[in-house]
Design a protein around this motif. Structure first.
Motif, PDB file in Angstrom:
ATOM      1  N   ILE A  38      -8.556  -4.242  42.264  1.00 51.82           N
ATOM      2  CA  ILE A  38      -8.635  -4.911  41.169  1.00 51.82           C
ATOM      3  C   ILE A  38      -8.910  -3.984  39.856  1.00 51.82           C
ATOM      4  CG2 ILE A  38      -9.960  -6.545  39.581  1.00 51.82           C
ATOM      5  CD1 ILE A  38     -10.735  -8.129  42.202  1.00 51.82           C
ATOM      6  N   ASP A  39      -9.679  -2.908  40.055  1.00 49.48           N
ATOM      7  CA  ASP A  39      -9.968  -1.878  39.221  1.00 49.48           C
ATOM      8  C   ASP A  39      -8.591  -1.245  38.897  1.00 49.48           C
ATOM      9  OD1 ASP A  39     -12.690  -2.083  39.169  1.00 49.48           O
ATOM     10  OD2 ASP A  39     -13.045  -0.467  40.620  1.00 49.48           O
ATOM     11  N   HIS A  99      -6.189  -3.332  36.811  1.00 53.25           N
ATOM     12  CA  HIS A  99      -6.468  -3.242  35.248  1.00 53.25           C
ATOM     13  C   HIS A  99      -5.569  -2.297  34.611  1.00 53.25           C
ATOM     14  CE1 HIS A  99      -9.885  -5.827  34.525  1.00 53.25           C
ATOM     15  NE2 HIS A  99     -10.524  -5.450  35.724  1.00 53.25           N
ATOM     16  N   THR A 100      -5.300  -0.906  35.104  1.00 47.52           N
ATOM     17  CA  THR A 100      -4.811  -0.024  34.211  1.00 47.52           C
ATOM     18  C   THR A 100      -3.490  -0.101  34.123  1.00 47.52           C
ATOM     19  OG1 THR A 100      -4.661   1.637  36.155  1.00 47.52           O
ATOM     20  CG2 THR A 100      -6.596   1.708  34.828  1.00 47.52           C
ATOM     21  N   ALA A 104      -1.908  -3.069  34.510  1.00 43.67           N
ATOM     22  CA  ALA A 104      -1.606  -4.264  33.790  1.00 43.67           C
ATOM     23  C   ALA A 104      -1.587  -4.100  32.107  1.00 43.67           C
ATOM     24  CB  ALA A 104      -2.570  -5.303  34.116  1.00 43.67           C
ATOM     25  N   GLU A 105      -2.565  -3.137  31.667  1.00 44.25           N
ATOM     26  CA  GLU A 105      -2.576  -2.578  30.142  1.00 44.25           C
ATOM     27  C   GLU A 105      -1.419  -1.895  29.943  1.00 44.25           C
ATOM     28  OE1 GLU A 105      -4.956  -3.664  28.584  1.00 44.25           O
ATOM     29  OE2 GLU A 105      -6.482  -4.371  29.914  1.00 44.25           O
ATOM     30  N   ALA A 136     -12.821  -9.642  36.337  1.00 44.79           N
ATOM     31  CA  ALA A 136     -11.681 -10.321  36.179  1.00 44.79           C
ATOM     32  C   ALA A 136     -11.648 -11.419  35.154  1.00 44.79           C
ATOM     33  CB  ALA A 136     -11.343 -11.264  37.563  1.00 44.79           C
ATOM     34  N   ASN A 137     -10.601 -11.767  34.636  1.00 45.86           N
ATOM     35  CA  ASN A 137     -10.667 -12.516  33.434  1.00 45.86           C
ATOM     36  C   ASN A 137     -10.369 -14.144  33.847  1.00 45.86           C
ATOM     37  OD1 ASN A 137      -8.510 -10.299  32.538  1.00 45.86           O
ATOM     38  ND2 ASN A 137     -10.469 -10.216  31.452  1.00 45.86           N
ATOM     39  N   ARG A 161      -7.030 -13.841  26.199  1.00 48.24           N
ATOM     40  CA  ARG A 161      -6.974 -12.247  26.772  1.00 48.24           C
ATOM     41  C   ARG A 161      -6.181 -11.461  26.041  1.00 48.24           C
ATOM     42  NH1 ARG A 161     -10.723  -8.634  28.665  1.00 48.24           N
ATOM     43  NH2 ARG A 161      -9.723  -7.137  29.879  1.00 48.24           N
ATOM     44  N   TYR A 195      -5.816  -7.266  25.345  1.00 50.58           N
ATOM     45  CA  TYR A 195      -6.207  -6.525  26.619  1.00 50.58           C
ATOM     46  C   TYR A 195      -5.239  -7.477  27.574  1.00 50.58           C
ATOM     47  CZ  TYR A 195     -10.394  -4.057  25.372  1.00 50.58           C
ATOM     48  OH  TYR A 195     -11.305  -3.086  24.867  1.00 50.58           O
ATOM     49  N   SER A 196      -4.937  -6.861  28.940  1.00 51.95           N
ATOM     50  CA  SER A 196      -4.246  -7.807  29.940  1.00 51.95           C
ATOM     51  C   SER A 196      -4.966  -8.419  30.731  1.00 51.95           C
ATOM     52  CB  SER A 196      -3.131  -6.748  30.323  1.00 51.95           C
ATOM     53  OG  SER A 196      -2.213  -6.201  29.531  1.00 51.95           O
ATOM     54  N   ILE A 249      -6.499  -9.969  34.009  1.00 53.66           N
ATOM     55  CA  ILE A 249      -6.322  -9.949  35.584  1.00 53.66           C
ATOM     56  C   ILE A 249      -6.865 -11.284  36.022  1.00 53.66           C
ATOM     57  CG2 ILE A 249      -7.246  -8.904  37.658  1.00 53.66           C
ATOM     58  CD1 ILE A 249      -5.678  -6.990  35.898  1.00 53.66           C
TER      59      ILE A 249
END
Ligand code: F6P
Length: 341
Positions: free
Chosen positions: A150-151, A154-155, A157-158, A186-187, A208, A213-214, A216
Motif C-alpha cells: 500500500i505504501d 500511494h506514490t 497513484a499520486e 487507505a482512504n 480525495r 491526493y489520489s 487508495i
C-alpha cells in the motif's frame, strides 16, 4: 511419547517456527520422539511420513512455508477416513497428534478428539479468523507485506492521479484489510463484515481527488456491495466447501472508472501475502505456540488449542476455537472510517 505433527490448509509464515518449538522442547525436556506427517491430513490418511528430529528442524526458524508440506485434504469427506487415520497412527506407534492449522484443519482435529484420538491444536492462518485467540501466527507477516504494498501504491497513484485498489486475502474476515488499510493510510477499507455502498465509495474517491491526493482503497477478497453478490474466481469448491475468492477489486475499479471518469487500477496481492520469512512477532508467537503445544501433550490435555490471550499463551477447547469464525467487530471497523474519503 511418540507424537505425529502435521500442517494443514493454506500455508503461512511461522509454520516452521512452530514445528521447531515442538521438536526442540519435546525432545530435550520431555524425551518425546516425533513423526512428521506430509501434506496436512493426507499424511495420517495415507500413512505418508518423514523423519522429524532435532536435525530436521535446524535452521528453519526464519523459513517460510512448511517443511512438512500442506494440503486441503479433508478426511471427513473420505469413506472410513477417521478409522483409517486411527489404524495408521496405531501401525506407526503414534500416541498423539499435534495439528497446526486453521478452521478446517482444526475442525477435523475437533472431530478426531471427539472420536477419542489424542490431539492438540495450534492456530495458524494469515486470516486471523480463529476464535479463542487474539492472534494467529502469520497474520502479522501478511499485514506487513500488504502495508508495504500500500505504501508503494500511494506514490504511483499520486504520479498518475489514479485510483489504486489493493485486494487482500482474508476470506470471510476483514482483518488483513482492516489492519493493512489502517497502517497504510487507505482512504477506504472494504471488508466482508460490512457490505459497502458503492455511492459512498465513489464519494470517498471524489473527496480525495478534491484535496489533490489520489485515493487508495483496500478491499478484502470477500467484501461485497450492499444488495450484491460475493465475486468468486470460478464455480469450484475445495474439499472443505470453500469458494475461491478474488475479483472484487477488478469489479470495483470498473465501477469507479464508469462513475467518476478517473482511471482506476487494481493490484491483487494474492499468495505473496502467505510467502517468505515471518516477522519477528510471528516468529516469537509461533515459537511460543510450539513450545506450549508440546507441553499440553506432556500434560495429556487433549482436545485443546494453544491460544494467545493478551500476552499469555493459554489453552482453549478446540470446539470453542472452531465453533464460529472470529470476524471484525463493527466497533473496530468504525474506528477506521475516521480516515475514509
Ligand atoms: O485461509 C487462508 C487463505 O490464504 C485465504 O485468505 C484465501 O482465501 C485462501 O487461503 C486461498 O487459498 P488457496 O491456497 O486455496 O489459494
Amino acid at each position: 511419547m511418540r507424537i505425529g505433527v502435521l500442517t494443514g490448509g493454506g500455508d503461512c509464515p511461522g509454520l516452521n517456527a512452530v514445528i521447531r518449538g515442538i521438536v526442540r522442547r519435546g525432545v530435550s525436556d520431555y524425551g518425546f520422539s516425533f513423526v512428521g506427517f506430509r501434506d496436512g491430513w493426507k499424511g495420517p490418511l495415507e500413512g505418508v511420513t518423514m523423519p522429524l528430529d532435532i536435525d530436521a528442524v535446524r535452521g528453519i526458524l526464519p523459513r517460510g512455508g512448511t517443511i512438512l508440506g500442506s494440503s486441503r485434504t479433508n478426511p471427513l469427506k473420505v469413506d472410513g477416513g477417521i478409522k483409517t487415520i486411527e489404524k495408521n497412527l496405531s501401525d506407526l506407534g503414534i500416541d498423539a497428534l499435534i495439528a497446526i492449522g486453521g478452521e478446517d484443519t482444526l475442525g477435523v482435529a475437533t472431530v478426531l478428539h471427539e472420536y477419542g484420538i489424542s490431539v492438540v491444536g495450534v492456530p495458524k492462518t494469515i486470516d486471523n479468523d480463529l476464535s479463542g485467540t487474539d492472534y494467529t501466527f502469520g497474520f502479522d507477516t501478511a499485514v506487513m507485506i500488504a502495508t508495504e504494498a500500500i505504501d508503494r501504491l500511494h506514490t504511483t497513484a499520486e504520479s498518475h492521479h489514479r485510483v489504486l485498489i489493493c485486494e487482500v486475502m482474508g476470506r470471510h474476515a476483514g482483518w488483513i484489510a482492516l489492519h493493512s488499510g489502517m497502517a497504510g493510510g487507505a482512504n477506504g477499507i472494504l471488508i466482508p463484515e460490512v457490505p459497502f455502498d458503492l455511492n459512498e465509495v465513489v464519494g470517498w474517491v471524489e473527496s480525495r481527488f478534491r484535496s489533490h491526493y489520489s485515493p487508495i482503497l483496500v478491499v478484502s477478497e470477500g467484501a461485497l456491495p450492499k444488495n450484491g453478490d460475493l465475486i468468486t474466481k470460478d464455480a469450484t469448491l475445495d474439499a472443505f466447501g470453500h469458494v475461491k475468492l478474488s475479483g472484487i477489486g477488478e469489479w470495483l475499479a470498473g465501477q469507479i472508472e464508469t462513475r467518476t471518469g478517473k482511471e482506476a487500477r487494481t493490484t491483487v496481492l494474492g499468495h505473496v501475502q502467505r510467502g517468505g520469512t515471518p516477522t519477528a512477532f510471528d516468529r516469537v508467537l509461533a515459537t511460543r505456540f510450539g513450545l506450549n503445544a508440546v507441553t499440553a501433550a506432556m500434560d495429556q490435555d487433549w482436545g485443546k488449542m494453544v491460544a494467545l490471550q493478551g500476552t499469555d499463551i493459554v489453552r482453549v477447547p478446540l470446539a470453542v476455537a472452531t465453533g464460529a469464525l472470529k470476524t471484525v467487530p463493527l466497533a473496530r471497523y468504525a474506528e477506521a472510517t475516521a480516515f475514509f474519503g
